[in-house]
Every structure is written in structure tokens, then in C-alpha cells.
Design an enzyme around this catalytic site. Structure first.
Site, PDB file in Angstrom:
ATOM      1  N   ARG A  41       0.771  -1.333  -0.059  1.00  0.00           N
ATOM      2  CA  ARG A  41       0.133   0.063   0.069  1.00  0.00           C
ATOM      3  C   ARG A  41       0.794   1.233  -0.043  1.00  0.00           C
ATOM      4  NH1 ARG A  41       2.301   1.759   3.703  1.00  0.00           N
ATOM      5  NH2 ARG A  41       0.924   3.576   3.709  1.00  0.00           N
ATOM      6  N   ARG A  84      -7.612  -0.111  -6.531  1.00  0.00           N
ATOM      7  CA  ARG A  84      -8.023   0.714  -5.376  1.00  0.00           C
ATOM      8  C   ARG A  84      -8.240   2.053  -6.092  1.00  0.00           C
ATOM      9  NH1 ARG A  84      -4.371   1.083  -0.072  1.00  0.00           N
ATOM     10  NH2 ARG A  84      -6.290   2.007   0.726  1.00  0.00           N
ATOM     11  N   ASP A 234      -2.409  11.013  -1.363  1.00  0.00           N
ATOM     12  CA  ASP A 234      -2.553  10.129  -2.507  1.00  0.00           C
ATOM     13  C   ASP A 234      -3.273  10.635  -3.724  1.00  0.00           C
ATOM     14  OD1 ASP A 234      -3.132   8.562   0.422  1.00  0.00           O
ATOM     15  OD2 ASP A 234      -2.812   6.945  -1.152  1.00  0.00           O
ATOM     16  N   ASN A 244      -5.716  12.364   1.528  1.00  0.00           N
ATOM     17  CA  ASN A 244      -4.646  11.463   2.323  1.00  0.00           C
ATOM     18  C   ASN A 244      -5.584  10.850   3.213  1.00  0.00           C
ATOM     19  OD1 ASN A 244      -1.993  10.581   2.551  1.00  0.00           O
ATOM     20  ND2 ASN A 244      -1.950  11.901   4.546  1.00  0.00           N
TER      21      ASN A 244
END
Ligand code: MRU
Length: 347
Positions: A41, A84, A234, A244
Site C-alpha cells: 500500500r 484501489r 494519495d 490523504n
């Protein structure tokens, strides 16, 4: 994460800090599953994994009729992209290798050449992330004064990138330079990236750190001298709003109230100029089991309702500066972001 004899060797982050277990992903669906299930991740790392996922798909084409190659690669890309939704780095990684494949297919490359070239493209993408981390660490460390106490959230460290980390990369470099004295990583409910992963990294490096639960942040800001909050991201929208890990937005509000600078550290592969503001960033909703259970044990009454947005959006007005490999975006607004990204990478 490393390429190892035709497969991707992945440190299974779900097992940390108790055990260091490695997975071998041999196909794109296996990479997609490792991303979706959080074995690996962190935005930059899932970008690199996505790039290798496409390379693995090309490796499996030797027994597939040539006419079906394009569709098979496209299917693998879709699977990876759907693993994702929030970190845009995944799209950059997949698109970068997909584009190389498109060119090679037009040139009539055979399966061996295609597989070798796509693996090389994924290697290059990963090398670039490593270099971005190094540059951001230098630029970010410059923002801190000697002996700073800093707070961070989630894990934006080596485990989340191909290099030193983004926010934690800055902390590592600043510590070497005597600019960080102490780090307060927030635990980061519900997935505990702060306690399981960030603290694990900091302690391995011998960086003085004290774990706090997320709800202690305000009290620690009010009672300890915190000089900066430093986090990763992100996805950063065109207006410099920052997505984030859930809890980041709250920390930014607290930092503002206490007059503490709030820094975001992220490579240009985290910036998505296609989304105008944070409101358009897709926020992943994960299983509520991750909220109502801790290590398989229920912590809420049976049948309890829960929510699990995995990310939040910090409006750019709350961000003091964004550190990218191309320079520091300060103030954090859309115009400055575009200008910094248009320039060459900082040395
Ligand atoms: O759900 P995760 O653990 O993938 O979320 C990661 C984060 O929110 C990080 O802060 C972000 O990816 C920056 S990593 C350098």
C-alpha cells in the site's frame, strides 16, 4: 518490493510489525489482489506495483494468440486500475507501461521483446520514484529548523514508496541534518499504518519517536512544542486540495488552530490535473469490518453500523506548502502548483 526471477516479491505489510513475510505475485491479477487487500500500500508503491503488473501480463502472452494480445493487456490494465480508486499514482504507473506496450505492438514486437521492454519500463518508473524521494527529502528538510518536533500520519515511508518515503523521507533526511529531534506518528485508525508501519520504520532507523493515538493529536499540539505536521498524499487536485489517509483533514485543522505549519510531501505522480478540486477525488470506502473488528476481534456490538472512508480531503487553504521533486509549492494553490510542475526537477 522487488522483481525476482519473473515475479514481483512483495513484503506483506499486513503482517508487520510482528512478522516479515514475502508474497510472490506472478500475474497481474495477483498484483491487483495484493494492492486491493493492502499487502502492499502507499500511493507511490502501488503506482510501481501497477507498472510491474502490466509487465507481468506481457510475460504471460507467449501462449496466447497474437490477435488477442492487445485485449489481454487491456484486461490486465483494467484489473490493476480497479484495485484501489484514490491514489492516482496507480494510473500513472499502469498508463506509463501500457503506452510503451501500445508503441511496441504497433511496431510488431514479438512476445519476448514486449515482455523485456515492459519490465524495463516498470524498472524505470520505479527508479524515478526512488529519485523523487531523494529530491523531496532534501527540499523538505530545508523547511525545518534545527531540533524540530514533528507529527506525521499514516505511513508515508519507505514501505509506501520505492525509496526513502515521502513525508518520512523528509523526516529521515532532516534527522540526519539535526533538524528533527522527535517524531509523533499518529496511530491511524482503523488500519494502524502509523503504529504498525511508521513507528517500525522510525525505530529501525533509531529516530526518537513516540506513538500517539489519533485522538491525542490536539492535546499533544497544545502541550508539546510541535514545529510541523508532515504527511504524504494519495492525490492532489489541480487546485492543490490534498487527499490523504482519513484523519489528515482533522490534523490540518488542528495545525491551523495551533499555528503549526502543515506540509504535504508528494511526487508529481500524485498530482491529478484532471480533477479540478478535492470534491472530485474518488474516496475509497473500505469494508466496515476493518472498523468494527481489531485483529479479528469485535469491538462493537453485533450488528453495529459503521463507516469506513479510507481517505479525506484537506482543502489547500490549510496546507502551508507541498513538497514535490520539482520544487516546493508555496503557497499551496493551483497556479503555483502548475508553475512548479512545469519546471525541471530540482537538483
Ligand atoms: O491506505 P493506504 O495505507 O494505502 O494509505 C496511504 C496513505 O494515505 C499515505 O499517506 C499516502 O499514500 C502517501 S504514501 C507516500
Amino acid at each position: 518490493m522487488a522483481w525476482d526471477r519473473g515475479a514481483l516479491r512483495v513484503l506483506d505489510q499486513r503482517e508487520l510489525p510482528s512478522r516479515e513475510v514475502y508474497l510472490r505475485c506472478r500475474t497481474a491479477p495477483e498484483v491487483a489482489r495484493a494492492i486491493r487487500d493492502m499487502a502492499l500500500r502507499g500511493a507511490p508503491l502501488i503506482g510501481c506495483a501497477g507498472a510491474y503488473g502490466v509487465a507481468l501480463a506481457a510475460q504471460g502472452l507467449t501462449r496466447v494468440p497474437r490477435a488477442a494480445w492487445r485485449a489481454r493487456l487491456e484486461q490486465a490494465c483494467r484489473l490493476l486500475l480497479d484495485s484501489r480508486p484514490t491514489a492516482v499514482n496507480l494510473r500513472y504507473g499502469v498508463d506509463r507501461v501500457r503506452e510503451r506496450a501500445r508503441i511496441l505492438l504497433e511496431e510488431g514486437a514479438d512476445a519476448r521483446r514486449l515482455a523485456a521492454a515492459l519490465k524495463a519500463e516498470a524498472d524505470a518508473f520505479t527508479e524515478e520514484d526512488l529519485e523523487c524521494c531523494r529530491r523531496m527529502a532534501e527540499l523538505g528538510a530545508d523547511l525545518l529548523k534545527r531540533g524540530s518536533n514533528v507529527m506525521t500520519h499514516c505511513n508515508a515511508g519507505a514501505l509506501a514508496t520505492a525509496g526513502l518515503g515521502t513525508a518520512v523521507g523528509v523526516i529521515r533526511r532532516a534527522y540526519q541534518l539535526g533538524r528533527v529531534r522527535h517524531v509523533y506518528p499518529c496511530e491511524t485508525r482503523p488500519y494502524l499504518q502509523g503504529s504498525r508501519l511508521t513507528l517500525w520504520e522510525l525505530m529501525r532507523d533509531g529516530i526518537p519517536s513516540t506513538l500517539i493515538t489519533d485522538n491525542m493529536a490536539a492535546h499533544i499540539m497544545a502541550t508539546e512544542h510541535i514545529d510541523a505536521v508532515i504527511v504524504g498524499s494519495d492525490r492532489i487536485a489541480a487546485n492543490a486540495d490534498v487527499a490523504n489517509k482519513i484523519g489528515t483533514y482533522g490534523l490540518a485543522i488542528l495545525a491551523k488552530h495551533h499555528g503549526i505549519p502543515f506540509y504535504v510531501v508528494a511526487p508529481s505522480t500524485t498530482v491529478d490535473l484532471r480533477v479540478s478540486s478535492g470534491r472530485s477525488i474518488p474516496i475509497e470506502e473500505r469494508s466496515t469490518r476493518e472498523v468494527v473488528e481489531v485483529f479479528g476481534r469485535s469491538i462493537a456490538p453485533a450488528g453495529a453500523r459503521a463507516r469506513h472512508p479510507a481517505f479525506d480531503v484537506t482543502p489547500h487553504e490549510l496546507v502551508t506548502a507541498i513538497v514535490t521533486e520539482k520544487g516546493v509549492v508555496r503557497p499551496a494553490d493551483g497556479e503555483r502548483l502548475r508553475r512548479v510542475l512545469a519546471g525541471p526537477a530540482s537538483a
